[in-house]
Design a protein around this motif. Structure first.
Motif, PDB file in Angstrom:
ATOM      1  N   ALA A 252       0.833  -1.201   0.000  1.00  0.00           N
ATOM      2  CA  ALA A 252       0.000   0.000   0.000  1.00  0.00           C
ATOM      3  C   ALA A 252       0.867   1.251   0.000  1.00  0.00           C
ATOM      4  O   ALA A 252       1.993   1.251   0.503  1.00  0.00           O
ATOM      5  CB  ALA A 252      -0.918  -0.007   1.222  1.00  0.00           C
ATOM      6  N   GLY A 253       0.311   2.306  -0.547  1.00  0.00           N
ATOM      7  CA  GLY A 253       1.040   3.571  -0.566  1.00  0.00           C
ATOM      8  C   GLY A 253       0.179   4.676  -1.135  1.00  0.00           C
ATOM      9  O   GLY A 253      -1.046   4.661  -1.004  1.00  0.00           O
ATOM     10  N   GLY A 263       5.876   9.035  -5.551  1.00  0.00           N
ATOM     11  CA  GLY A 263       4.802   8.452  -4.766  1.00  0.00           C
ATOM     12  C   GLY A 263       5.321   7.985  -3.417  1.00  0.00           C
ATOM     13  O   GLY A 263       6.458   8.264  -3.038  1.00  0.00           O
ATOM     14  N   GLN A 264       4.481   7.290  -2.676  1.00  0.00           N
ATOM     15  CA  GLN A 264       4.873   6.765  -1.366  1.00  0.00           C
ATOM     16  C   GLN A 264       4.602   5.268  -1.311  1.00  0.00           C
ATOM     17  O   GLN A 264       3.510   4.826  -1.653  1.00  0.00           O
ATOM     18  CB  GLN A 264       4.072   7.447  -0.253  1.00  0.00           C
ATOM     19  N   ASN A 265       5.611   4.519  -0.903  1.00  0.00           N
ATOM     20  CA  ASN A 265       5.478   3.070  -0.705  1.00  0.00           C
ATOM     21  C   ASN A 265       5.601   2.811   0.786  1.00  0.00           C
ATOM     22  O   ASN A 265       6.677   2.901   1.353  1.00  0.00           O
ATOM     23  CB  ASN A 265       6.566   2.320  -1.478  1.00  0.00           C
ATOM     24  N   ILE A 309      -7.352   1.511  -2.490  1.00  0.00           N
ATOM     25  CA  ILE A 309      -5.995   1.617  -1.967  1.00  0.00           C
ATOM     26  C   ILE A 309      -5.044   1.741  -3.152  1.00  0.00           C
ATOM     27  O   ILE A 309      -5.326   1.213  -4.240  1.00  0.00           O
ATOM     28  CB  ILE A 309      -5.625   0.394  -1.097  1.00  0.00           C
ATOM     29  N   TRP A 310      -3.973   2.475  -2.976  1.00  0.00           N
ATOM     30  CA  TRP A 310      -2.944   2.540  -4.020  1.00  0.00           C
ATOM     31  C   TRP A 310      -2.054   1.320  -3.836  1.00  0.00           C
ATOM     32  O   TRP A 310      -1.329   1.213  -2.855  1.00  0.00           O
ATOM     33  CB  TRP A 310      -2.144   3.829  -3.910  1.00  0.00           C
ATOM     34  N   ASP A 315       7.538  -6.078  -5.921  1.00  0.00           N
ATOM     35  CA  ASP A 315       8.895  -6.099  -6.469  1.00  0.00           C
ATOM     36  C   ASP A 315       9.385  -4.723  -6.894  1.00  0.00           C
ATOM     37  O   ASP A 315      10.470  -4.597  -7.467  1.00  0.00           O
ATOM     38  CB  ASP A 315       8.963  -7.055  -7.679  1.00  0.00           C
ATOM     39  N   ASP A 316       8.588  -3.680  -6.622  1.00  0.00           N
ATOM     40  CA  ASP A 316       8.992  -2.324  -7.015  1.00  0.00           C
ATOM     41  C   ASP A 316       9.526  -1.541  -5.819  1.00  0.00           C
ATOM     42  O   ASP A 316       9.073  -1.737  -4.688  1.00  0.00           O
ATOM     43  CB  ASP A 316       7.811  -1.567  -7.620  1.00  0.00           C
ATOM     44  N   VAL A 317      10.454  -0.628  -6.095  1.00  0.00           N
ATOM     45  CA  VAL A 317      11.041   0.167  -5.015  1.00  0.00           C
ATOM     46  C   VAL A 317      10.243   1.443  -4.735  1.00  0.00           C
ATOM     47  O   VAL A 317      10.247   1.945  -3.619  1.00  0.00           O
ATOM     48  CB  VAL A 317      12.515   0.541  -5.316  1.00  0.00           C
ATOM     49  N   ASN A 318       9.574   1.987  -5.768  1.00  0.00           N
ATOM     50  CA  ASN A 318       8.770   3.191  -5.548  1.00  0.00           C
ATOM     51  C   ASN A 318       7.312   2.899  -5.893  1.00  0.00           C
ATOM     52  O   ASN A 318       6.943   1.751  -6.139  1.00  0.00           O
ATOM     53  CB  ASN A 318       9.323   4.380  -6.329  1.00  0.00           C
TER      54      ASN A 318
END
Length: 677
Positions: A252-253, A263-265, A309-310, A315-318
């Motif tokens: 979520a982010g 963005g925010q992770n 929810i975003w 597997d992603d960093v951002n």
């Protein structure tokens, strides 16, 4: 519960300290704090979350949705304490040292206090009959029967202790996944029974102390409001025991915005709402039912997450390649109908990397090919590349060994470029032949190359998706709120900051959920000068506050954001001693003069006074902002009065302490008078 105008104060429980308890705020400290609140005229106390977060100091990084945090237990009020303290000199020394080592300082040491408390609590438990007989006493047995969730929690905590607090994902495979039956079998394991009973005993003590404090708060005619973090840490008892309710492949982010270009992770798993619905939302219902033992109202953190929810690939960093859950999508056949063939669809939905992007870093054509061949396939003989199908996320670029591929000094820049290009696309294929627009599609290379007609066609499709999404999100939130809020005698509130989605306030209003209005951010952002919204125009079904735990206090805001302060004075001149019948130009000048002044108790009083004129049903502001009306409570640096600085991880966050004991502010008649009037 009757809805009426109320005013209150927000405080993190750990921030309270008393003359008898100088270490960290504890459940019994709410009694003395309630005395202060009653004298000051407050009708409500809002607490930050008090659930167990394990080794994490953030109350929003939950280890359990049900268990209370043992760090808030008052040790010397446990029945067995006095006898042990008087009979065991080693325990007496340990306890006295614990108190002496953690006397008042600017921030409290979360790790040391938690470890010290658990050690002392284990020693007290070892003197109980529960420990000696390895069977629960009648009192503990009854409590466990009434709180069945504690069995799973105790098993999880015992395993976590055995694995030296490491994430359950790093445990042996046989311990990573346990059915409900297997967990209950572990609970009955005689070799672990004492350890399991210890954690159940801790929860009983915490529950008894918190319930006793709540009873006293209510006796003072004061309500208590709790805080429900929407998400759980992936390393939580709930995610371990109920994997069917969580999507461990998604995080979520929040999407990219002006303050967060990537963005925010947040790192927390998203919910599997389909499975939760099939289970009649039993997990959420149980969570709120436990909370209702203590609270008269509750705050649903990040309420937008109940609508959508975003969701970010694990597997992603951002957060750039995230998407909303649920989502409306574009079918591949629709793209065909718009005139896009397979090659064109590939161009807009797959990132293409020119050789020169890497060559500009390595200054070597052959090395650039070497690097790109590691992650990409070349398109024919073109100097253009596509990521290999086995690359599932941008983490791969940081987890790959670059030895022999390029000069070590170039690795970091290459990794950053690969991450950047991973999100360089117009469309994101969520599943086979189902696409959504990337949140930042307009910045992509492929979008810039589309002709005017192609862009317009896609924009019309995107607009249609937005309309479909609004309906999906409203339907989901309506179903969830109907299921989880209707049978509770608690007033729901929602943290709806920064939400500009049409369906959100409509569904909240339908379910009588109070929104949140943070004064400094309540402005007409689209109008020239971005004027403050008039307090009388606030939505009545809302809570007004001057600051939140993630923001600066009003003092730091006044000191650091002079333009915002000036606009606030301009909107509320009467509270700052300015006549209302002045021309705008004169009012502008006088507002500037006041905003340039150093922060003072008078300015604090004016800001708080103005905020209380809002049309909101409730006004609940942080204790720090009230304390500014007494200069002796100011810490030298305003930054140190913050609770948390988002986007940072440090021992500073979530360890705020009041600048004076509860007894001191309770006896401050001048401060109390200012608040009360």
């Amino acid at each position: 519960m009757e809805r009426k105008k109320l005013n209150g104060v927000t405080v993190p429980l750990g921030a309270l300290f008393t003359n008898d308890n100088p270490v960290i705020g504890e459940f019994p400290d709410l009694k003395l704090f309630a005395d202060f609140c009653k004298k000051a005229g407050f009708s409500l106390i809002q607490l930050l979350p008090v659930n167990d977060t394990g080794t994490q100091s953030s109350p929003y990084s939950g280890l359990s949705a049900f268990a209370l945090h043992p760090i808030y237990i008052r040790i010397n009020q446990i029945a067995e304490f006095k006898k042990l303290y008087e009979s065991d000199c080693n325990f007496k020394t340990d306890y006295d040292n614990f108190l002496n080592n953690h006397k008042y300082c600017l921030r409290y040491n979360y790790d040391e206090i938690l470890n010290g408390k658990i050690d002392l609590l284990r020693k007290i438990f070892s003197s109980t009959e529960d420990y000696k007989s390895k069977t629960p006493s009648k009192q503990l047995s009854t409590w466990i029967k009434n709180n069945e969730w504690v069995k799973t929690y105790a098993v999880y905590k015992a395993l976590k202790w055995d694995y030296m607090q490491s994430s359950w994902k790093q445990w042996k495979k046989e311990d990573q996944k346990k059915s409900e039956t297997e967990i209950l079998e572990l609970w009955e394991d005689k070799s672990k029974k004492t350890e399991h009973l210890f954690y159940a005993w801790l929860q009983m003590i915490a529950d008894n102390q918190f319930s006793d404090a709540v009873k006293y708060v209510h006796s003072q005619k004061i309500l208590l409001k709790g805080d429900m973090p929407i998400l759980m840490n992936e390393d939580s008892c709930d995610a371990w025991a109920n994997p069917q309710f969580f999507n461990q492949n998604l995080r979520a982010g929040a999407p990219a915005d002006g303050d967060n270009a990537l963005g925010q992770n947040w790192g927390f798993p998203t919910y599997n709402w389909k499975n939760l619905k099939n289970a009649d939302y039993s997990w959420w219902k149980g969570r709120l039912k436990v909370a209702s033992k203590y609270y008269d109202a509750y705050r649903l953190d990040h309420i937008l997450g109940f609508y959508r929810i975003w969701a970010i690939p694990g597997d992603d960093v951002n957060a750039l390649n995230g998407h909303t859950e649920p989502f409306a999508f574009i079918k591949k056949t629709e793209l065909y109908d718009l005139g896009f063939d397979d090659n064109r669809i590939r161009w807009i939905s797959f990132p293409h990397i020119p050789t020169h992007i890497i060559e500009d870093i390595t200054w070597n054509h052959e090395q650039a090919h070497k690097v790109l061949s590691k992650f990409c396939n070349q398109i024919g003989s073109e100097e253009l590349w596509l990521f290999k199908p086995e690359i599932k996320g941008s983490k791969a670029f940081y987890e790959t060994d670059f030895s022999g591929l390029c000069h070590p000094d170039a690795i970091g820049r290459i990794q950053n470029v690969l991450v950047e290009y991973w999100s360089n696309r117009t469309l994101l294929e969520i599943s086979k032949d189902k696409y959504v627009p990337l949140w930042t599609y307009s910045r992509s290379t492929s979008w810039q190359t589309l002709n005017h007609d192609e862009k317009n066609k896609l924009l019309r499709v995107f607009e249609n998706l937005n309309s479909k999404n609004e309906k999906l999100w409203a339907k989901q939130a309506d179903e969830i709120f109907t299921a989880i809020t209707k049978d509770l005698d608690m007033i729901p509130c929602g943290e709806d900051l920064g939400v500009n989605i049409e369906c959100v306030p409509k569904v909240m209003e339908k379910h009588d959920i109070l929104g949140l209005r943070v004064v400094r951010w309540c402005r007409d952002w689209e109008k020239p000068g971005q004027p403050y919204v008039d307090f009388k125009d606030y939505t009545p079904l809302s809570v007004t506050t001057t600051s939140v735990h993630d923001s600066s206090t009003i003092r730091q805001w006044w000191e650091d954001e002079k333009d915002s302060a000036k606009a606030f004075v301009f909107a509320n001149p009467a509270y700052f001693g300015i006549k209302a019948d002045l021309s705008d130009s004169v009012l502008e000048q006088k507002s500037m003069e006041i905003a340039q002044k150093d922060f003072s108790t008078e300015i604090a009083h004016a800001i708080m006074h103005a905020s209380f004129s809002s049309a909101s049903l409730w006004n609940i502001s942080p204790l720090q902002d009230y304390l500014y009306m007494g200069e002796k409570y100011w810490i030298s640096d305003a930054k140190d009065e913050r609770i948390n600085i988002p986007g940072t991880v440090s021992s500073f966050n979530w360890t705020y302490r009041l600048p004076a004991s509860v007894e001191t502010i309770l006896q401050d008649e001048s401060l109390i008078k200012k608040i009360k009037e």
